[in-house]
Design a protein around this motif. Structure first.
Motif, PDB file in Angstrom:
ATOM      1  N   GLU A  83       2.090   6.177  -7.232  1.00 32.54           N
ATOM      2  CA  GLU A  83       1.016   7.045  -7.729  1.00 32.54           C
ATOM      3  C   GLU A  83       1.401   8.511  -7.598  1.00 32.54           C
ATOM      4  O   GLU A  83       1.233   9.293  -8.536  1.00 32.54           O
ATOM      5  N   ASP A 132      -2.837  -5.699  -8.500  1.00 29.90           N
ATOM      6  CA  ASP A 132      -3.305  -4.502  -7.783  1.00 29.90           C
ATOM      7  C   ASP A 132      -2.706  -3.236  -8.386  1.00 29.90           C
ATOM      8  O   ASP A 132      -3.400  -2.238  -8.568  1.00 29.90           O
ATOM      9  N   ALA A 133      -1.412  -3.280  -8.680  1.00 28.59           N
ATOM     10  CA  ALA A 133      -0.741  -2.114  -9.260  1.00 28.59           C
ATOM     11  C   ALA A 133      -1.324  -1.786 -10.631  1.00 28.59           C
ATOM     12  O   ALA A 133      -1.565  -0.621 -10.956  1.00 28.59           O
ATOM     13  N   LEU A 177       6.767   0.917 -10.699  1.00 28.96           N
ATOM     14  CA  LEU A 177       6.837   0.016  -9.557  1.00 28.96           C
ATOM     15  C   LEU A 177       7.483  -1.295  -9.986  1.00 28.96           C
ATOM     16  O   LEU A 177       7.088  -1.879 -10.991  1.00 28.96           O
ATOM     17  N   LEU A 190      -0.796   1.762 -12.570  1.00 25.67           N
ATOM     18  CA  LEU A 190       0.633   1.983 -12.358  1.00 25.67           C
ATOM     19  C   LEU A 190       1.432   1.201 -13.387  1.00 25.67           C
ATOM     20  O   LEU A 190       1.030   0.118 -13.817  1.00 25.67           O
ATOM     21  N   GLU A 192       0.832  -1.210   0.000  1.00 21.60           N
ATOM     22  CA  GLU A 192       0.000   0.000   0.000  1.00 21.60           C
ATOM     23  C   GLU A 192       0.866   1.259   0.000  1.00 21.60           C
ATOM     24  O   GLU A 192       0.564   2.231  -0.689  1.00 21.60           O
ATOM     25  N   ARG A 227      -4.545  -0.054 -10.532  1.00 22.43           N
ATOM     26  CA  ARG A 227      -4.385   1.348 -10.145  1.00 22.43           C
ATOM     27  C   ARG A 227      -3.729   2.177 -11.254  1.00 22.43           C
ATOM     28  O   ARG A 227      -3.336   3.304 -11.039  1.00 22.43           O
ATOM     29  N   VAL A 230       4.182  -1.249 -13.960  1.00 20.88           N
ATOM     30  CA  VAL A 230       4.724  -2.254 -13.037  1.00 20.88           C
ATOM     31  C   VAL A 230       5.554  -3.283 -13.784  1.00 20.88           C
ATOM     32  O   VAL A 230       5.218  -3.689 -14.897  1.00 20.88           O
ATOM     33  N   TYR A 251       2.470   1.525  -3.519  1.00 22.22           N
ATOM     34  CA  TYR A 251       1.504   2.022  -4.500  1.00 22.22           C
ATOM     35  C   TYR A 251       1.335   3.533  -4.351  1.00 22.22           C
ATOM     36  O   TYR A 251       1.288   4.263  -5.343  1.00 22.22           O
TER      37      TYR A 251
END
Length: 141
Positions: A27, A72-73, A33, A78, A20, A76, A80, A23
């Motif tokens: 962001e 998850d990334a 990432l 991102l 978290e 969002r 990665v 991230y």
């Protein structure tokens, strides 16, 4: 300020808590990432004479640790990248950070103290002590 954020993971709940923070940094700074799992070298020593089955199982466990964080990334939006390495965890984390020109490492602590910490050592502590890259150490929730 940060272009590349490294998130080492062992698949634990503590590593998920660190995610978290990673991230959030990625962001905020529109950073790439990097999610890394290291298969401990001592676990691979049992492989000799047993073919690739054991190594495949260890790498599969690494993919199981990395995949949810990558998903998850990605959700969002991102950028990665993920990797699975074999070796001594703190050394591989430091080598990866150096090779990929990482700006900051975000990793969990497992809350060990006393004899357990002395005997087991702390990957996070070694990365902080030996490395030159800044580290955000996220305590286990």
């Amino acid at each position: 300020m940060y272009d590349r954020v490294l998130l080492p993971t062992d698949g634990s709940e503590a590593a998920e808590a660190a995610a978290e923070h990673a991230y959030s940094l990625a962001e905020r700074y529109d950073a790439e990432l990097h999610v890394l799992h290291v298969v401990p070298e001592n676990e691979t020593t049992a492989i000799v004479g047993r073919g690739d089955e054991r190594l495949d199982a260890l790498e599969a466990r690494g993919r199981d640790a990395v995949t949810p964080l990558v998903e998850d990334a990605t959700a969002r939006d991102l950028s990665v990248t993920s990797a699975i390495e074999v070796g001594t965890p703190y050394r591989q984390i430091l080598a990866y950070a150096d090779e990929e020109d990482v700006d900051i490492v975000v990793m969990s602590t497992h809350g060990r103290s006393g004899v357990g910490r002395v005997v087991m050592g702390s990957v996070t502590e070694r990365v902080i002590r030996v490395g030159e890259t800044p580290v955000v150490a996220v305590p286990r929730a």
